[in-house]
Design a protein around this motif. Structure first.
Motif, PDB file in Angstrom:
ATOM      1  N   GLY A 166       0.856  -1.318  -0.180  1.00  0.00           N
ATOM      2  CA  GLY A 166       0.055   0.075   0.034  1.00  0.00           C
ATOM      3  C   GLY A 166       0.831   1.176  -0.037  1.00  0.00           C
ATOM      4  O   GLY A 166       2.090   1.129  -0.269  1.00  0.00           O
ATOM      5  N   TYR A 167       0.328   2.485   0.471  1.00  0.00           N
ATOM      6  CA  TYR A 167       1.017   3.597   0.600  1.00  0.00           C
ATOM      7  C   TYR A 167       0.456   4.575   1.565  1.00  0.00           C
ATOM      8  O   TYR A 167      -0.790   4.174   2.148  1.00  0.00           O
ATOM      9  N   VAL A 168       1.004   5.506   1.575  1.00  0.00           N
ATOM     10  CA  VAL A 168       0.493   6.468   2.788  1.00  0.00           C
ATOM     11  C   VAL A 168       0.226   7.653   2.117  1.00  0.00           C
ATOM     12  O   VAL A 168       1.210   8.115   1.184  1.00  0.00           O
ATOM     13  N   ALA A 169      -0.599   8.623   2.543  1.00  0.00           N
ATOM     14  CA  ALA A 169      -0.939  10.015   2.054  1.00  0.00           C
ATOM     15  C   ALA A 169      -1.537  10.754   3.023  1.00  0.00           C
ATOM     16  O   ALA A 169      -2.027  10.293   4.130  1.00  0.00           O
ATOM     17  N   GLU A 170      -1.515  12.313   2.928  1.00  0.00           N
ATOM     18  CA  GLU A 170      -2.035  12.810   3.774  1.00  0.00           C
ATOM     19  C   GLU A 170      -3.440  12.620   3.932  1.00  0.00           C
ATOM     20  O   GLU A 170      -4.485  12.166   2.931  1.00  0.00           O
ATOM     21  N   ILE A 171      -4.169  12.746   5.333  1.00  0.00           N
ATOM     22  CA  ILE A 171      -5.626  12.128   5.454  1.00  0.00           C
ATOM     23  C   ILE A 171      -6.459  13.081   4.842  1.00  0.00           C
ATOM     24  O   ILE A 171      -6.250  14.537   4.870  1.00  0.00           O
ATOM     25  N   SER A 172      -7.388  12.620   4.115  1.00  0.00           N
ATOM     26  CA  SER A 172      -8.513  13.459   3.706  1.00  0.00           C
ATOM     27  C   SER A 172      -9.432  14.163   4.357  1.00  0.00           C
ATOM     28  O   SER A 172      -9.699  13.569   5.520  1.00  0.00           O
ATOM     29  N   MET A 190      -1.654   9.105   6.488  1.00  0.00           N
ATOM     30  CA  MET A 190      -2.322   7.965   7.063  1.00  0.00           C
ATOM     31  C   MET A 190      -2.318   6.671   5.822  1.00  0.00           C
ATOM     32  O   MET A 190      -2.015   7.107   4.714  1.00  0.00           O
ATOM     33  N   GLY A 191      -2.080   5.488   6.370  1.00  0.00           N
ATOM     34  CA  GLY A 191      -2.077   4.483   5.364  1.00  0.00           C
ATOM     35  C   GLY A 191      -3.349   4.404   4.617  1.00  0.00           C
ATOM     36  O   GLY A 191      -4.295   4.440   4.946  1.00  0.00           O
ATOM     37  N   LYS A 192      -3.023   4.324   3.269  1.00  0.00           N
ATOM     38  CA  LYS A 192      -4.226   4.265   2.320  1.00  0.00           C
ATOM     39  C   LYS A 192      -4.680   3.066   1.580  1.00  0.00           C
ATOM     40  O   LYS A 192      -5.758   2.904   1.180  1.00  0.00           O
ATOM     41  N   LYS A 193      -3.688   2.175   1.805  1.00  0.00           N
ATOM     42  CA  LYS A 193      -3.949   0.662   0.747  1.00  0.00           C
ATOM     43  C   LYS A 193      -2.992  -0.251   1.668  1.00  0.00           C
ATOM     44  O   LYS A 193      -2.020   0.221   2.391  1.00  0.00           O
ATOM     45  N   GLY A 194      -3.411  -1.541   1.344  1.00  0.00           N
ATOM     46  CA  GLY A 194      -2.470  -2.484   1.797  1.00  0.00           C
ATOM     47  C   GLY A 194      -2.141  -2.625   3.486  1.00  0.00           C
ATOM     48  O   GLY A 194      -2.927  -2.287   4.189  1.00  0.00           O
ATOM     49  N   PHE A 286       2.837   8.635  -4.414  1.00  0.00           N
ATOM     50  CA  PHE A 286       1.770   9.146  -3.639  1.00  0.00           C
ATOM     51  C   PHE A 286       2.337   9.991  -2.517  1.00  0.00           C
ATOM     52  O   PHE A 286       1.816  10.510  -1.671  1.00  0.00           O
ATOM     53  N   THR A 287       4.019   9.770  -2.198  1.00  0.00           N
ATOM     54  CA  THR A 287       4.451  10.380  -1.155  1.00  0.00           C
ATOM     55  C   THR A 287       4.394  11.811  -1.061  1.00  0.00           C
ATOM     56  O   THR A 287       4.448  12.663  -0.044  1.00  0.00           O
ATOM     57  N   GLY A 288       4.288  12.507  -2.309  1.00  0.00           N
ATOM     58  CA  GLY A 288       4.564  14.031  -2.182  1.00  0.00           C
ATOM     59  C   GLY A 288       3.401  14.646  -3.020  1.00  0.00           C
ATOM     60  O   GLY A 288       2.207  14.517  -2.864  1.00  0.00           O
ATOM     61  N   VAL A 289       3.965  15.501  -3.957  1.00  0.00           N
ATOM     62  CA  VAL A 289       3.073  16.141  -4.762  1.00  0.00           C
ATOM     63  C   VAL A 289       2.434  15.237  -5.872  1.00  0.00           C
ATOM     64  O   VAL A 289       3.207  14.795  -6.716  1.00  0.00           O
ATOM     65  N   LEU A 290       1.156  14.913  -5.731  1.00  0.00           N
ATOM     66  CA  LEU A 290       0.646  14.012  -6.847  1.00  0.00           C
ATOM     67  C   LEU A 290       0.117  14.908  -7.804  1.00  0.00           C
ATOM     68  O   LEU A 290      -0.797  15.499  -7.693  1.00  0.00           O
ATOM     69  N   LEU A 291       0.523  14.894  -9.083  1.00  0.00           N
ATOM     70  CA  LEU A 291       0.093  15.376 -10.056  1.00  0.00           C
ATOM     71  C   LEU A 291      -1.077  14.823 -10.546  1.00  0.00           C
ATOM     72  O   LEU A 291      -1.295  13.371 -10.965  1.00  0.00           O
ATOM     73  N   ASP A 292      -1.940  15.761 -11.046  1.00  0.00           N
ATOM     74  CA  ASP A 292      -3.308  15.248 -11.587  1.00  0.00           C
ATOM     75  C   ASP A 292      -3.188  14.440 -12.567  1.00  0.00           C
ATOM     76  O   ASP A 292      -3.938  13.618 -12.775  1.00  0.00           O
TER      77      ASP A 292
END
Lengths: 610, 402
Positions: A166-172, A190-194, A286-292
């Motif tokens: 999985g991966y982590v990203a900022e909490i929505s 926050m962990g988002k997957k896996g 997904f760790t930083g700036v996720l480009l659209d």
């Protein structure tokens, strides 16, 4: 009535007016300094004390052999201090031009921020070094924009294990309202997957906080003496059940064919040894700036790289399911190993429809063992009709198909085991023919399973009939040094007697090793493999290739289920992959030709290893 | 010499000046413990202020009366010269630089205006106060007020205007007439809504019937109020948005917390967090860490409130009150009309500046930019404050003279 006042009167009036105003000022001072004192004291502290959250180091992930899989690396985050920015809209526009990055609007960022406007708010996470250089160069033109060094996750390259890790990203915002009772705060990772998602509560630790004394110009004078800093509590490290060598090589093999899944389980413990889903994605994105554009590409990819096919991909199990149909026949007493059905001449008519065997020239008249080994469809059409829908679906359900395995990963699907009730619902009562069972018996039609379910089922056959809950966590190491070993749970026994299980095993051995076995491509020189091929008809394109197996047959140590999408015959495509995986697992080198190109790049993985 | 000094005026003024220097020392000491030399300069200004005080109180009263017109003309000249030879700071041209010293002619103009008004009103007969005298008085301050406003220095310009109603009152104008005279200002504000203006006009007309001033004055009051009421909305509509914003933020600084409101907010935080006894000398975080703007000048009172609390504030306010009450008393006792009016004018200026400055720092009044007499850093303010004390001491000593 113009009154004239004497000097005395006028001086009294003047003194009166002055006293009145003086009392007003004094009351105001009393209000500010006594009544509102506490509130203003707090604001004054918020003014000069900058609360710096100290992120807890997130727990590390290791494979079963202690190889470091996921670690933390330093990264730069850009913050802004609201009160130093007079016109946020313009400042952000300027910043995004200078850094060549698209930014959220200030109102988006300020929403949900209850912090004082003197506290820095994170604007961007994990920006590259070049961006920081540009920021430094322009720091005079960009007041109120600062950067800090933080930790970011480092995942294995090329998306290896992305679905299980999985991966982590900022909490929505939505997650924040849903999980706020668990202590998440705005801006947290926050962990988002896996595994990152599933074991977030173990991995994330507890953030600390430090207090700095800051001047109005933003100069930091050092720790604020009046408040004690709170050090962060690091997260727990997790040792997974995954065998990374096996995982990597299986990923390369599946990737060689395009899309598919492979699950390897330890039949004795239910530990997942490999959980491969292809195509994968790069969690480092997904760790930083996720480009659209990157997100759009991932989300709209027709091959669905974000889908974990092991537990979210449901496929008709095809001929791999014949072993279940056979076991149901034996267990229910409808057939014995000596029972013979009508001869296979490449097909058989039921009612007004002819059901074909995969081998156009036919198999002749076969016993149960040979029918499994040679995967004769005609035999199983008749066996299915003999057993009937009710009994068949009952055995399938009691073998834990059609329900969740309970693996410790989010979003598992249960698949479908059709039953009388299911068809009544789908087609209406009495509006479906009983010949549907004919197709189900060979694992086609409306039956859907996940590769994980197949691996768990084959592991149960291998270990003598115990269905174990599959799991990914082997050991947790808490920051205080405590080690906790995870154990798999017994879901229940297979609904088959040891006698039936013995016959199943023998048939699976024959299906690989027999002279006319369909799984001969999985033969290993030193280890006896038991397995079953499958070729799932796919209305949308090429067939899906299946192979499920375990080895060594006498003392099983690994059970594998493989599905390769749109790749053709299971015996030709999936079985060789299983063989390579088992060869790797048992440490033997296989001389058989394989997809070499996919294997060649293996050495590169070592750089980020232990 | 010592016998001529009124201790009720001199001692509080000296104490306030010394407290001011202590506060300037604290306000400008930076976070690493280094202090600016400003407090020493202020000490020098105090010394000069005391010399000015002695000089002012030593001159014969007659001379002030005779030279008041000359003072006024010199003040006007200086204010005009400022536009040619003045030094600019922070976008305002208020100073003449003389070597290391810089002086504000507007402070001198305040004294000149008092003396001129005192002389003008002293020669009018009482008890029949003529409205015409009031009109002349306002005309006299109009020019200096406009010149000061142009610098721009709104605060000093307001002081010059505010001294007029005070001296008219002392000169014998009925308080009701003063109220009527000032009514157009209220009209100006009330006219932002037709209803409030209509109500105010109604009240005004009723008042006119009750007070019964001369017909000419009544007509004048009605005319000016009508003009204010009609033209305010028209002018307002013509204003640019930024001009409207500027006026609205002046009246309500909370509209712009980053800009104009910032000072007031920080000042209230400083005073409020001081509490009853304050954070202690040199312990104010608002001033020490520079959150408080203009902390050694216009907002010195906030430093006092933060470091010495309500107690410190009350001590300072009581010292000011002693001066002002004594000033009124001196004005009352003086037999000479010119001196009495001069004393009251000086007291009015001190009271006005103290109340407005403290009102601004506590968030009661809009930010006008007025220093706190004796205490705010700056030579001109110090010299003005001590000249006023000098005038008051002079009157106090010569009260028996006619």
């Amino acid at each position: 009535m113009t009154a004239f006042y004497s000097k005395e009167d006028r001086s009294k009036m003047a003194v009166g007016l002055f006293s009145l105003l003086l009392v007003a000022v004094m009351m105001r001072l009393f209000y500010l300094q006594v009544i509102s004192h506490a509130a203003y004291t707090q604001v004054a502290e918020e003014n000069y004390i900058r609360v710096v959250p100290l992120e807890a180091p997130r727990g590390l992930l290791y494979d079963r052999n202690g190889k470091l899989l996921v670690s933390n690396r330093p990264s730069y985050s850009i913050y802004f201090i609201p009160y130093q920015i007079k016109n946020p809209e313009e400042a952000f526009k300027d910043l995004s031009l200078k850094l060549n990055l698209s930014l959220a609007t200030p109102s988006q960022l300020l929403r949900g921020q209850s912090k004082s406007k003197y506290q820095p708010i994170r604007l961007l996470r994990d920006v590259d070094f070049k961006t920081i250089c540009v920021l430094e160069e322009n720091s005079l033109d960009l007041p109120g924009i600062i950067y800090q060094v933080e930790r970011a996750r480092r995942y294995p390259p090329r998306g290896r294990g992305s679905h299980l890790l999985g991966y982590v990203a900022e909490i929505s915002e939505a997650e924040l309202t849903r999980f706020s009772h668990l202590g998440y705060r705005s801006g947290d990772l926050m962990g988002k997957k896996g595994v990152e998602r599933q074991y977030d509560y173990l991995l994330r630790g507890q953030p600390g906080v430090s207090y700095l004394k800051v001047t109005a110009q933003g100069r930091i004078l050092g720790p604020a003496g009046s408040r004690e800093p709170v050090p962060p509590k690091p997260g727990a490290d997790i040792r997974l059940t995954i065998d990374w060598e096996l995982q990597s090589m299986a990923e390369s093999l599946i990737a060689f064919y395009g899309s598919g899944a492979a699950v390897a389980v330890d039949p004795e413990s239910g530990e997942i040894l490999a959980l491969v889903s292809q195509p994968n994605f790069d969690p480092n994105l997904f760790t930083g700036v996720l480009l659209d554009t990157v997100w759009q590409r991932l989300a709209s990819d027709s091959l669905h790289p974000l889908l974990n096919r092991c537990l979210q991909g449901t496929y008709p199990p095809a001929s791999t399911f014949k072993i279940l149909t056979a076991a149901a026949g034996l267990e229910s007493g409808r057939v014995t190993t000596r029972t013979l059905f009508r001869t296979c001449r490449g097909g058989l008519a039921f009612g007004n429809r002819v059901f074909k065997c995969w081998r156009p020239q036919g198999h002749g008249q076969l016993t149960l063992m040979d029918a499994i080994a040679q995967s004769c469809d005609v035999y199983f059409y008749q066996l299915g009709e003999e057993i009937g829908l009710d009994l068949w679906s009952d055995y399938a359900r009691r073998s834990f198909f059609g329900r969740l395995t309970g693996i410790d990963l989010p979003s598992e699907l249960s698949g479908i085991i059709p039953s009388r009730a299911y068809f009544d619902e789908e087609y209406g009562e009495g509006k479906w023919t009983r010949t549907l069972i004919v197709n189900l018996a060979i694992g086609q039609g409306e039956v859907l399973v996940t590769p994980l379910q197949m691996a768990v089922f084959f592991a149960a056959i291998a270990n003598g009939g115990e269905v174990l809950e599959p799991h990914l966590i082997r050991q947790t190491k808490y920051p205080d040094g405590r080690l906790v070993r995870a154990r798999g749970e017994l879901l229940g026994p297979l609904p088959f007697s040891p006698n039936t299980l013995g016959i199943m095993k023998a048939a699976l051995v024959k299906a690989v090793n027999g002279a006319r076995g369909t799984g001969r491509a999985a033969i290993l020189p030193s280890v006896t493999v038991a397995g079953k091929t499958g070729t799932a008809q796919n209305p949308h394109g090429e067939d899906h290739a299946w192979f499920c197996c375990f080895a060594p047959a006498q003392d099983p140590q690994i059970a594998i289920a493989i599905v390769v999408e749109n790749a053709g015959h299971g015996g030709a495509v999936a079985a060789p992959i299983a063989r390579e995986m088992m060869a790797t697992y048992f440490g033997g080198q296989s001389p058989l030709p394989g997809p070499e190109e996919a294997l060649m790049s293996e050495g590169e993985d070592l750089w980020w290893g232990e | 010499m010592v016998g001529r000094i009124d201790p009720y005026l001199f001692l509080p003024a000296l104490l306030l000046s010394l407290i001011g220097i202590v506060l300037i020392f604290s306000a400008l000491q930076d976070s690493s413990g280094h202090e600016a030399s400003s407090y020493l300069r202020q000490l020098v200004w105090l010394a000069i202020g005391l010399l000015v005080f002695v000089a002012v109180s030593a001159i014969a009263p007659r001379i002030y009366e005779n030279l008041s017109s000359l003072f006024y003309l010199v003040a006007l000249l200086l204010l005009i010269l400022l536009f040619f030879g003045g030094a600019s700071r922070l976008g305002a041209t208020r100073w003449f630089s003389i070597g290391p010293l810089s002086l504000q002619p507007s402070e001198f103009a305040k004294v000149a205006v008092i003396l001129l008004l005192a002389r003008y009103l002293a020669n009018r007969e009482r008890p029949q106060f003529r409205v015409r005298w009031a009109a002349f008085s306002f005309l006299m301050v109009l020019l200096p007020a406009l010149l000061i406003l142009k610098q721009p220095d709104l605060g000093s310009s307001l002081v010059v205007v505010a001294v007029v109603p005070g001296m008219l009152f002392w000169g014998g104008m009925p308080i009701t007439h003063i109220a009527l005279l000032l009514s157009p200002v209220v009209s100006l504000l009330a006219a932002f809504h037709w209803l409030s203006w209509a109500i105010f006009m109604l009240v005004l007309i009723v008042t006119l019937f009750v007070v019964r001033p001369t017909l000419r004055f009544a007509l004048w009051v009605l005319a000016t109020n009508l003009a204010a009421g009609i033209f305010t909305p028209l002018v307002w509509q013509r204003l640019h948005d930024y001009q409207k914003m500027r006026i609205l933020t002046f009246l309500n600084p909370a509209r712009d917390p980053q800009g104009a409101g910032y000072q007031i907010i920080q000042s209230k935080i400083a005073i409020g967090s001081g509490g009853l006894f304050g954070k202690g000398f040199l312990e104010g975080t608002q001033s020490k860490l520079a959150y408080l703007p203009a902390r050694h000048t216009d907002f010195i009172f906030s430093v006092l409130g933060e470091e010495f609390g309500l107690l410190g504030c009350l001590v300072v306010l009581i010292l000011f009150s002693v001066i002002i009450l004594r000033g009124v008393q001196v004005a009352r006792k003086a037999r000479n009309h010119f001196l009495s009016l001069t004393a009251f004018g000086a007291t009015t200026i001190l009271a006005f500046q103290v109340l407005v400055n403290v009102g601004v720092t506590t968030g009661l009044a809009p930010v006008t930019g007025l220093p706190l007499p004796f205490m705010s850093y700056g030579g001109s303010s110090m010299l003005l404050s001590w000249s006023l004390i000098g005038l008051l001491c002079l009157v106090s000593y010569t009260w028996q003279e006619y």
